[in-house]
Design an enzyme around this catalytic site. Structure first.
Site, PDB file in Angstrom:
ATOM      1  N   TRP A  19       0.891  -1.154   0.000  1.00 29.75           N
ATOM      2  CA  TRP A  19       0.000   0.000   0.000  1.00 29.75           C
ATOM      3  C   TRP A  19       0.928   1.202   0.000  1.00 29.75           C
ATOM      4  CZ3 TRP A  19      -4.807  -0.573  -1.233  1.00 29.75           C
ATOM      5  CH2 TRP A  19      -5.699  -1.407  -0.586  1.00 29.75           C
ATOM      6  N   HIS A  24      -1.055   3.034   4.244  1.00 28.83           N
ATOM      7  CA  HIS A  24      -0.449   2.683   5.531  1.00 28.83           C
ATOM      8  C   HIS A  24      -0.715   3.741   6.592  1.00 28.83           C
ATOM      9  CE1 HIS A  24       1.471  -1.062   4.571  1.00 28.83           C
ATOM     10  NE2 HIS A  24       1.920  -0.554   3.437  1.00 28.83           N
ATOM     11  N   ASP A  60       8.818  -0.288   4.641  1.00 28.99           N
ATOM     12  CA  ASP A  60       9.122  -0.138   3.207  1.00 28.99           C
ATOM     13  C   ASP A  60      10.460   0.555   2.983  1.00 28.99           C
ATOM     14  OD1 ASP A  60       7.085  -1.480   1.930  1.00 28.99           O
ATOM     15  OD2 ASP A  60       5.735   0.245   1.978  1.00 28.99           O
ATOM     16  N   ARG A  63      13.239  -2.184   3.989  1.00 26.29           N
ATOM     17  CA  ARG A  63      13.468  -3.292   3.059  1.00 26.29           C
ATOM     18  C   ARG A  63      14.425  -2.901   1.940  1.00 26.29           C
ATOM     19  NH1 ARG A  63       7.919  -4.471  -0.186  1.00 26.29           N
ATOM     20  NH2 ARG A  63       9.240  -5.768  -1.469  1.00 26.29           N
ATOM     21  N   HIS A  75       6.534  -8.867   3.012  1.00 24.52           N
ATOM     22  CA  HIS A  75       5.445  -7.921   2.717  1.00 24.52           C
ATOM     23  C   HIS A  75       4.279  -8.565   1.961  1.00 24.52           C
ATOM     24  CE1 HIS A  75       7.681  -4.042   3.705  1.00 24.52           C
ATOM     25  NE2 HIS A  75       8.613  -4.972   3.816  1.00 24.52           N
ATOM     26  N   HIS A 131       2.954  -2.263   9.881  1.00 28.78           N
ATOM     27  CA  HIS A 131       3.025  -2.257   8.414  1.00 28.78           C
ATOM     28  C   HIS A 131       2.376  -3.508   7.804  1.00 28.78           C
ATOM     29  CE1 HIS A 131       4.730  -0.912   4.576  1.00 28.78           C
ATOM     30  NE2 HIS A 131       4.873  -2.197   4.320  1.00 28.78           N
ATOM     31  N   ASP A 135      -0.370  -4.202   4.880  1.00 23.14           N
ATOM     32  CA  ASP A 135      -0.113  -4.854   3.584  1.00 23.14           C
ATOM     33  C   ASP A 135      -1.023  -6.057   3.333  1.00 23.14           C
ATOM     34  OD1 ASP A 135       1.789  -3.258   2.375  1.00 23.14           O
ATOM     35  OD2 ASP A 135       3.511  -4.430   3.071  1.00 23.14           O
ATOM     36  N   HIS A 141      -1.124  -8.232  -2.440  1.00 19.32           N
ATOM     37  CA  HIS A 141      -0.090  -8.745  -1.525  1.00 19.32           C
ATOM     38  C   HIS A 141      -0.423 -10.156  -1.066  1.00 19.32           C
ATOM     39  CE1 HIS A 141       2.635  -5.219  -0.641  1.00 19.32           C
ATOM     40  NE2 HIS A 141       1.772  -4.760  -1.529  1.00 19.32           N
ATOM     41  N   HIS A 164      -0.236  -3.594  -9.835  1.00 16.16           N
ATOM     42  CA  HIS A 164       0.075  -3.542  -8.409  1.00 16.16           C
ATOM     43  C   HIS A 164       0.135  -2.095  -7.918  1.00 16.16           C
ATOM     44  CE1 HIS A 164       1.699  -5.518  -4.753  1.00 16.16           C
ATOM     45  NE2 HIS A 164       2.095  -4.274  -4.530  1.00 16.16           N
ATOM     46  N   ASP A 168      -1.919  -0.206  -4.978  1.00 16.05           N
ATOM     47  CA  ASP A 168      -1.185   0.369  -3.837  1.00 16.05           C
ATOM     48  C   ASP A 168      -1.457   1.862  -3.705  1.00 16.05           C
ATOM     49  OD1 ASP A 168       0.196  -1.805  -2.809  1.00 16.05           O
ATOM     50  OD2 ASP A 168       2.099  -1.312  -3.779  1.00 16.05           O
TER      51      ASP A 168
END
Ligand code: ADE
Ligand code: ZN
Ligand code: ZN
Length: 301
Positions: A19, A24, A60, A63, A75, A131, A135, A141, A164, A168
């Site tokens: 997202w 989020h 995010d 990562r 995620h 988070h 997700d 996801h 995607h 998101d």
């Protein structure tokens, strides 16, 4: 005053991996509203003055650092189902050897509650949970196909992008207008009104928090992933979106579902954190001027 267009365009740049910040942040703001005082105290002991909204996008950023690369598979869960005819999630089939969002939620749930880890480690665990409980409500996801739709090229306002990223970011931001904390807080207020007595989501709320016990983290996370994945068949891939313009009729069909997923993420996160902090699966809701706990029905969902 008219701003130069770059100032308007820049906030939309960002990761197409979760997202976006708007989703989020809105989930964080909704959850913050329903925390019990004891949970707020526990959250503050780990986050200091930062709110759930503030920390909601940390995972995010992390990562994409060298130290955080290991967490990239956490995620999502790549459900190997057959949409749009058959949608389902199977933990042993889909989680993968390097972990997935379900195993990550299970692991960070136990780490957040640990009596032996450092405060810094428990803070990271809480930030991951904030988070990942977001997700897991993004249908793509919870789906393998074309790397969760990252490989499906579509059009948005005539421009090439991928499916995607549309889910998101483009769909929520078209509805709300931007992705800053102010936009997120305003959307959260609208959603909280719909969750309140007489609101459009009021009758769904208790089912949305029916599986929010950290002692059954894995089976609850599978149920949340299954719930998100179902939308792949009923909505996301109902008709083949490849090459299509999605900002019109497709957007109109998607936006009510996107808002429901954000609402679910917010109340689930609150109920989950409340149970971790207080042992009781409930959220605190404003009723007739006072606050009353709304208790989850016993294990179902
Ligand atoms: N990479 C591989 N599968 C993914 C998914 N379902 N969502 C996001 N990124 C992915
Ligand atoms: Zn993410
Ligand atoms: Zn994503």
């Amino acid at each position: 005053m008219r701003f130069p267009s770059v100032a308007i365009v820049l906030p939309f740049a960002g990761s197409a991996l979760a997202w976006g910040a708007l989703g989020h942040r809105t989930i964080g703001a909704i959850a913050q509203n329903y925390l019990t005082p004891a949970t707020t105290q526990w959250v503050t002991s780990l986050l200091g003055s930062a709110t759930l909204l503030d920390v909601s996008t940390w995972a995010d950023d992390y990562r994409s650092t060298a130290a955080g690369t290991f967490s990239a598979p956490f995620h999502y869960i790549d459900a190997l189902d057959s949409p749009p005819s058959t949608c389902n999630v199977n933990y042993s089939r889909d989680c993968g050897s390097t972990g997935c969002i379900v195993s990550a939620i299970t692991n960070y749930t136990s780490r957040a509650q640990s009596t032996s880890l450092s405060t810094a480690q428990k803070t990271d665990a809480l930030k991951f949970l904030v988070h990942f409980l977001g997700d897991i409500t993004q249908p793509l996801h919870d789906e393998n196909i074309e790397k969760g739709g990252n490989g499906i090229t579509v059009l948005w306002n005539g421009k090439s992008t991928n499916l995607h990223s549309v889910w998101d970011t483009a769909i929520p931001e078209k509805y709300v207008g931007g992705n800053t904390a102010t936009y997120a807080n305003n959307w959260a207020k609208e959603i909280i009104a719909k969750l309140s007595t007489g609101g459009a989501y009021a009758s769904s709320l208790s089912s949305w928090i029916s599986c929010t016990n950290p002692s059954t983290a894995q089976s609850c996370a599978v149920s949340w992933a299954t719930d998100g994945n179902a939308l792949i068949c009923t909505n996301v891939l109902k008709t083949n979106p490849a090459g299509q313009e999605l900002s019109g009729a497709y957007y109109n069909a998607a936006i009510p579902e996107v808002e429901r997923q954000i609402a679910k993420g917010g109340v689930r996160l609150a109920a989950y954190l409340n149970t971790i902090a207080t042992g009781k699966a409930s959220i605190l809701e404003e009723e007739d001027g006072g606050f009353e706990p709304i208790t989850a029905p016993s294990e179902e969902n």
